[in-house]
Scaffold this motif. Structure first.
Motif, PDB file in Angstrom:
ATOM      1  N   ASP A   1       0.664  -1.434   0.063  1.00  0.00           N
ATOM      2  CA  ASP A   1       0.010   0.025   0.046  1.00  0.00           C
ATOM      3  C   ASP A   1       0.814   1.365  -0.073  1.00  0.00           C
ATOM      4  O   ASP A   1       0.508   2.194  -0.737  1.00  0.00           O
ATOM      5  CB  ASP A   1      -0.961  -0.030   0.943  1.00  0.00           C
ATOM      6  CG  ASP A   1      -1.945  -1.063   1.093  1.00  0.00           C
ATOM      7  OD1 ASP A   1      -2.429  -1.393  -0.031  1.00  0.00           O
ATOM      8  OD2 ASP A   1      -2.390  -1.452   2.140  1.00  0.00           O
ATOM      9  N   ILE A   2       2.019   1.334   0.794  1.00  0.00           N
ATOM     10  CA  ILE A   2       3.013   2.319   0.952  1.00  0.00           C
ATOM     11  C   ILE A   2       3.350   2.721  -0.643  1.00  0.00           C
ATOM     12  O   ILE A   2       3.565   3.882  -0.920  1.00  0.00           O
ATOM     13  CB  ILE A   2       3.673   2.413   2.193  1.00  0.00           C
ATOM     14  CG1 ILE A   2       3.126   2.320   3.402  1.00  0.00           C
ATOM     15  CG2 ILE A   2       4.712   3.548   2.037  1.00  0.00           C
ATOM     16  CD1 ILE A   2       4.048   2.071   4.544  1.00  0.00           C
TER      17      ILE A   2
ATOM     18  N   PHE B   1       2.507   1.776  -3.328  1.00  0.00           N
ATOM     19  CA  PHE B   1       1.413   2.210  -4.337  1.00  0.00           C
ATOM     20  C   PHE B   1       0.964   3.614  -4.138  1.00  0.00           C
ATOM     21  O   PHE B   1       1.181   4.315  -5.246  1.00  0.00           O
ATOM     22  CB  PHE B   1       0.295   1.047  -4.187  1.00  0.00           C
ATOM     23  CG  PHE B   1      -1.000   1.866  -5.168  1.00  0.00           C
ATOM     24  CD1 PHE B   1      -0.894   1.465  -6.065  1.00  0.00           C
ATOM     25  CD2 PHE B   1      -1.954   2.454  -4.418  1.00  0.00           C
ATOM     26  CE1 PHE B   1      -1.845   1.751  -7.229  1.00  0.00           C
ATOM     27  CE2 PHE B   1      -2.990   2.788  -5.355  1.00  0.00           C
ATOM     28  CZ  PHE B   1      -3.115   2.270  -6.646  1.00  0.00           C
ATOM     29  N   ASP B   2       0.929   4.032  -3.171  1.00  0.00           N
ATOM     30  CA  ASP B   2       0.748   5.706  -2.656  1.00  0.00           C
ATOM     31  C   ASP B   2       1.814   6.479  -3.472  1.00  0.00           C
ATOM     32  O   ASP B   2       1.564   7.448  -4.044  1.00  0.00           O
ATOM     33  CB  ASP B   2       0.090   5.768  -1.488  1.00  0.00           C
ATOM     34  CG  ASP B   2      -1.066   5.208  -0.841  1.00  0.00           C
ATOM     35  OD1 ASP B   2      -1.713   4.678  -1.839  1.00  0.00           O
ATOM     36  OD2 ASP B   2      -1.092   4.827   0.275  1.00  0.00           O
ATOM     37  N   TYR B   3       3.233   6.003  -2.892  1.00  0.00           N
ATOM     38  CA  TYR B   3       4.096   6.976  -3.484  1.00  0.00           C
ATOM     39  C   TYR B   3       4.403   6.927  -4.932  1.00  0.00           C
ATOM     40  O   TYR B   3       4.841   7.956  -5.587  1.00  0.00           O
ATOM     41  CB  TYR B   3       5.695   6.436  -2.595  1.00  0.00           C
ATOM     42  CG  TYR B   3       5.593   7.150  -1.435  1.00  0.00           C
ATOM     43  CD1 TYR B   3       6.387   8.229  -1.294  1.00  0.00           C
ATOM     44  CD2 TYR B   3       5.313   6.766  -0.275  1.00  0.00           C
ATOM     45  CE1 TYR B   3       6.687   8.967  -0.084  1.00  0.00           C
ATOM     46  CE2 TYR B   3       5.371   7.289   1.061  1.00  0.00           C
ATOM     47  CZ  TYR B   3       6.054   8.456   1.192  1.00  0.00           C
ATOM     48  OH  TYR B   3       6.369   9.121   2.300  1.00  0.00           O
TER      49      TYR B   3
ATOM     50  N   THR C   1       2.100   6.402  -7.028  1.00  0.00           N
ATOM     51  CA  THR C   1       1.236   7.068  -8.098  1.00  0.00           C
ATOM     52  C   THR C   1       1.563   8.493  -7.963  1.00  0.00           C
ATOM     53  O   THR C   1       1.216   9.426  -8.762  1.00  0.00           O
ATOM     54  CB  THR C   1      -0.102   6.823  -7.263  1.00  0.00           C
ATOM     55  OG1 THR C   1      -0.394   5.287  -7.513  1.00  0.00           O
ATOM     56  CG2 THR C   1      -1.255   7.580  -8.132  1.00  0.00           C
ATOM     57  N   ARG C   2       1.935   8.913  -6.543  1.00  0.00           N
ATOM     58  CA  ARG C   2       2.099  10.328  -6.576  1.00  0.00           C
ATOM     59  C   ARG C   2       3.412  10.882  -7.409  1.00  0.00           C
ATOM     60  O   ARG C   2       3.425  11.996  -8.038  1.00  0.00           O
ATOM     61  CB  ARG C   2       2.404  10.585  -5.097  1.00  0.00           C
ATOM     62  CG  ARG C   2       2.595  12.213  -4.742  1.00  0.00           C
ATOM     63  CD  ARG C   2       2.800  12.170  -3.255  1.00  0.00           C
ATOM     64  NE  ARG C   2       2.112  11.461  -2.293  1.00  0.00           N
ATOM     65  CZ  ARG C   2       2.422  10.841  -1.226  1.00  0.00           C
ATOM     66  NH1 ARG C   2       3.373  11.270  -0.714  1.00  0.00           N
ATOM     67  NH2 ARG C   2       1.422   9.852  -0.440  1.00  0.00           N
TER      68      ARG C   2
ATOM     69  N   LYS D   1      -2.765  -1.371  -8.466  1.00  0.00           N
ATOM     70  CA  LYS D   1      -2.642  -2.091  -7.144  1.00  0.00           C
ATOM     71  C   LYS D   1      -3.019  -3.746  -7.354  1.00  0.00           C
ATOM     72  O   LYS D   1      -4.180  -4.019  -7.653  1.00  0.00           O
ATOM     73  CB  LYS D   1      -3.445  -1.512  -6.059  1.00  0.00           C
ATOM     74  CG  LYS D   1      -3.255  -2.499  -4.577  1.00  0.00           C
ATOM     75  CD  LYS D   1      -2.007  -2.187  -3.991  1.00  0.00           C
ATOM     76  CE  LYS D   1      -2.237  -2.479  -2.356  1.00  0.00           C
ATOM     77  NZ  LYS D   1      -2.717  -3.916  -2.266  1.00  0.00           N
TER      78      LYS D   1
END
Length: 594
Positions: free
Chosen positions: A132-133, A135-137, A139-140, A155
């Motif tokens: 999850d972490i 994936f967020d970074y 995408t950003r 994801k």
């Protein structure tokens, strides 16, 4: 040892590594991690996660115009290594110009492969991530670099590789996939316990990867095998499948697995950067793809083969010139001609086939074909040959009959030269027999001065052997060999004739080229490998030729009395020679200094 020289040829950091001092002056966030050593050189502590992250972000900003954020608790990629992988994928798919579609399995928080591929080549990426972490970074990072139209981050569930990721993309054929798999099977292996050679130094950089990024069940070997099994179902949905490997020992079993599965196109490569090496494996089910050769084979083919070289200094050359008349050289030969003649004599003695080939003005070249190894155990062979010749049965000349008892006595008696009175009385009689060869005056004089000692003459092919029979002594002329020999026949002429042309030989040990060059007052000898079975044999031959030429300088007759002083070969022996001269004049008038 730095491996930068073995980087991919197009890697921008191969010949121009990052300038830490310049980057520190331009980027304040990077400056705080740079320190200067005692030599005044800007250094970076790769054991600090903050310093490694600052370097990666700074290089991406400076050289590629990319801005990224990476958490310290996730894997921080190194830019030169990832750039090597990108360039190798370019080689696989055949260029950078056309739009390509690729998959990045486990893109990580940095999303570095899609960012580099999209910004450099305009490639389209499908980037998968299970954490999850990360994936967020990821995408950003894609959004803040305005690359959302080229990169799609998705994801996926745990243990998902290719099959589940391509369910929604059933109509698209991808050009390649990339993967930086988890290298380790457990925490102990990640820390180097039972997986790292104790003689190797510890890693020079810190490992900040998360659990899903650096560890997987079975390690990288099982992880890549799962990708192979997915590829067996997808097959032509991707033109090239590829994976990076952290351990070289994983390469062979994976290639064997691909062979068992009947994969037609397989290749591998090495990624060299800094003090780190990585390996990569790629395979394809397409018949029309071009398979790049492994770089290790390329380096072996492109590596210049240095010749074996030794130098003959001016004093040695002059000494060999003074002795050149003994091997049939004209008077006052040039240094190169002298050394070449000595080499040809030595090669003839070794039964090595050679011929002169065209070359430059101040050099000579010999093309050698070596059929048998005659330079080892030479003394033993000569001793055995002499013993064999002495043991051969000798046929008596016509007119002289021998009984079995005389033949037996001949084998049990030693070969001796009779005394002067006996020799003088029998030699004329022996010379009158048919088939006999008269002794030369030189050999007769040597026999008279021997006083019962054993004498062998290389110029005389016959000898007188006293044979005792029934209390009487009779001289019998013995032939040296069954071959008909004249007084001018040499030992080399009695041997089997060899092929004249080295190129006509089909079975040989090796072939090489010998160049003799003039180097001012000295002479250089170079031996170049051409082809053959073993280069070690050429090394042995080179050593034998060198020792033979050097030993020729000392083949002199020593005085029968007086001490002798031997000098070891050195660059400057002036002081030693002066010391020997003092000893010669003061203490030992008969001493000779060589």
């Amino acid at each position: 040892m730095s491996l930068n020289k073995s980087m991919h040829p197009r890697n921008r950091y191969k010949d121009k590594p990052p300038d830490f001092a310049y980057l520190a002056s331009k980027y304040p966030d990077f400056e705080q991690h740079v320190h200067t050593n005692l030599a005044g050189r800007a250094m970076l502590n790769f054991k600090e996660p903050e310093a490694v992250r600052a370097l990666t972000c700074t290089l991406l900003k400076e050289d590629f115009g990319l801005t990224i954020d990476i958490p310290l608790e996730r894997l921080i990629p190194t830019v030169p290594l990832r750039l090597n992988y990108i360039h190798w994928v370019e080689d696989l798919i055949g260029g950078r110009g056309e739009p390509r579609r690729g998959i990045d399995i486990g893109t990580g928080a940095s999303c570095i492969y899609p960012l580099l591929g999209a910004s450099m080549n305009g490639w389209h990426y499908l980037a998968t991530e299970v954490d999850d972490i990360c994936f967020d970074y990821a995408t950003r990072n894609v959004e803040q670099n305005n690359l959302s139209d080229l990169i799609k981050v998705v994801k996926v569930p745990q243990k998902t590789l290719l099959m589940d990721a391509l369910k929604e993309e059933s109509a698209i054929v991808y050009d390649f996939c990339m993967c930086n798999p988890p290298f380790f099977a457990n925490q102990l292996e990640a820390k180097g316990v039972n997986s790292r050679n104790s003689r190797r130094p510890p890693p020079s950089s810190v490992n900040t990867g998360g659990v899903t990024e650096i560890m997987a069940e079975g390690g990288e070997l099982e992880f890549v095998k799962r990708i192979i099994h997915d590829s067996l179902q997808l097959k032509t949905r991707l033109r090239w499948y590829s994976c990076m490997l952290g351990k070289k020992c994983s390469l062979a079993p994976l290639k064997e697995e691909l062979r068992k599965q009947g994969v037609p196109k397989v290749t591998h490569t090495e990624f060299c950067q800094g003090r780190t090496m990585r390996w990569a494996l790629a395979w394809s089910f397409y018949d029309d793809v071009t398979v790049p050769s492994p770089p290790s084979k390329k380096r072996k083919l492109e590596k210049s083969r240095k010749p074996l070289t030794f130098m003959l200094l001016q004093p040695t050359v002059k000494e060999l010139q003074s002795q050149a008349s003994s091997i049939g050289c004209p008077s006052n030969p040039r240094p190169v001609e002298t050394i070449t003649a000595w080499l040809e004599k030595t090669l003839s003695d070794l039964k090595v086939l050679y011929k002169r080939v065209p070359c430059g003005r101040k050099e000579q070249s010999l093309f050698l074909t070596v059929v048998e190894n005659n330079w080892i155990h030479g003394r033993q062979r000569r001793r055995d040959q002499g013993r064999h010749l002495r043991e051969l049965p000798r046929a008596p000349p016509s007119g002289i009959s021998t009984t079995p008892s005389s033949v037996t006595a001949q084998h049990h008696s030693s070969t001796q030269i009779p005394d002067s009175s006996h020799s003088d009385s029998h030699t004329p009689t022996a010379a009158q027999g048919p088939g006999s060869v008269p002794q030369s005056g030189t050999n007769r004089a040597n026999s008279q001065g021997a006083s019962g000692q054993e004498v062998q003459s290389q110029e005389e092919e016959t000898s007188c052997v006293p044979v005792k029979d029934s209390g009487t002594e009779e001289d019998v002329i013995m032939e040296s060999s069954p071959t008909s020999i004249t007084p001018n026949t040499t030992l080399a002429q009695t041997e089997v004739t060899q092929p004249q042309s080295p190129g006509a030989v089909q079975h040989f040990l090796f072939k090489c080229l010998v160049n003799v060059k003039a180097e001012e007052q000295d002479v250089a000898v170079e031996i170049h490998w051409v082809e053959g079975q073993n280069k070690d044999l050429m090394n042995q031959l080179c050593t034998y030729l060198k020792n033979t030429l050097f030993s020729g300088e000392y083949q002199k007759k020593w005085p029968s009395s007086g001490p002798k002083v031997y000098l070891s070969r050195a660059q400057d022996t002036t002081g030693v020679k002066q010391y020997c001269e003092i000893l010669t004049l003061s203490s030992f008038p008969t001493m000779q200094c060589w």
